[in-house]
Design a protein around this motif. Sequence first.
Motif, PDB file in Angstrom:
ATOM      1  N   ARG A   1       0.853  -1.183   0.000  1.00 11.07           N
ATOM      2  CA  ARG A   1       0.000   0.000   0.000  1.00 11.07           C
ATOM      3  C   ARG A   1       0.888   1.230   0.000  1.00 11.07           C
ATOM      4  O   ARG A   1       1.881   1.301   0.720  1.00 11.07           O
ATOM      5  N   THR A   2       0.539   2.203  -0.856  1.00 15.41           N
ATOM      6  CA  THR A   2       1.291   3.449  -0.922  1.00 15.41           C
ATOM      7  C   THR A   2       0.356   4.577  -1.323  1.00 15.41           C
ATOM      8  O   THR A   2      -0.760   4.331  -1.802  1.00 15.41           O
ATOM      9  N   THR A   3       0.791   5.812  -1.128  1.00 18.42           N
ATOM     10  CA  THR A   3      -0.003   6.984  -1.498  1.00 18.42           C
ATOM     11  C   THR A   3       0.685   7.697  -2.644  1.00 18.42           C
ATOM     12  O   THR A   3       1.901   7.917  -2.607  1.00 18.42           O
ATOM     13  N   VAL A   4      -0.094   8.026  -3.669  1.00 15.70           N
ATOM     14  CA  VAL A   4       0.439   8.706  -4.844  1.00 15.70           C
ATOM     15  C   VAL A   4      -0.491   9.860  -5.187  1.00 15.70           C
ATOM     16  O   VAL A   4      -1.715   9.714  -5.141  1.00 15.70           O
ATOM     17  N   ASN A   5       0.070  11.017  -5.541  1.00 22.09           N
ATOM     18  CA  ASN A   5      -0.739  12.142  -5.997  1.00 22.09           C
ATOM     19  C   ASN A   5      -0.901  12.069  -7.505  1.00 22.09           C
ATOM     20  O   ASN A   5       0.081  12.014  -8.237  1.00 22.09           O
TER      21      ASN A   5
ATOM     22  N   ASP B   1      -6.707  14.770 -10.903  1.00 21.82           N
ATOM     23  CA  ASP B   1      -8.080  14.248 -10.808  1.00 21.82           C
ATOM     24  C   ASP B   1      -8.610  13.739 -12.147  1.00 21.82           C
ATOM     25  O   ASP B   1      -9.243  12.687 -12.209  1.00 21.82           O
TER      26      ASP B   1
END
Length: 97
Positions: A2-6, A9
């Motif tokens: 699990r990771t967060t990416v910007n 939209d």
Amino acid sequence: MRTTVNIHDGLLATVKHRAQEEGKTLGDVFEDALRSYLLADRTEEVTEAAPPSLPVFRGGTGLAPGIDPSSNASLYEAMYAAEDAALAALIRGHERP
């Protein structure tokens, strides 16, 4: 993992729509895209490292006698001798004695 990416939209909405159309999860689409990106990078490296082989002419008689390959004038004369002779004959044919 699990990771967060910007992500923009609009791009995320497009990817979600594509994933839904293909019956895949969002993670699957990202993994496929990253795999393709990394493989394309490797392909470019291999292509740049190994230039294509070119055919080489190894037969024949070489240059005609009297042609100096280090002289542009000599090469020009050899390439255009027939054309120059024909042009000279044409000009002489139009000259009045």
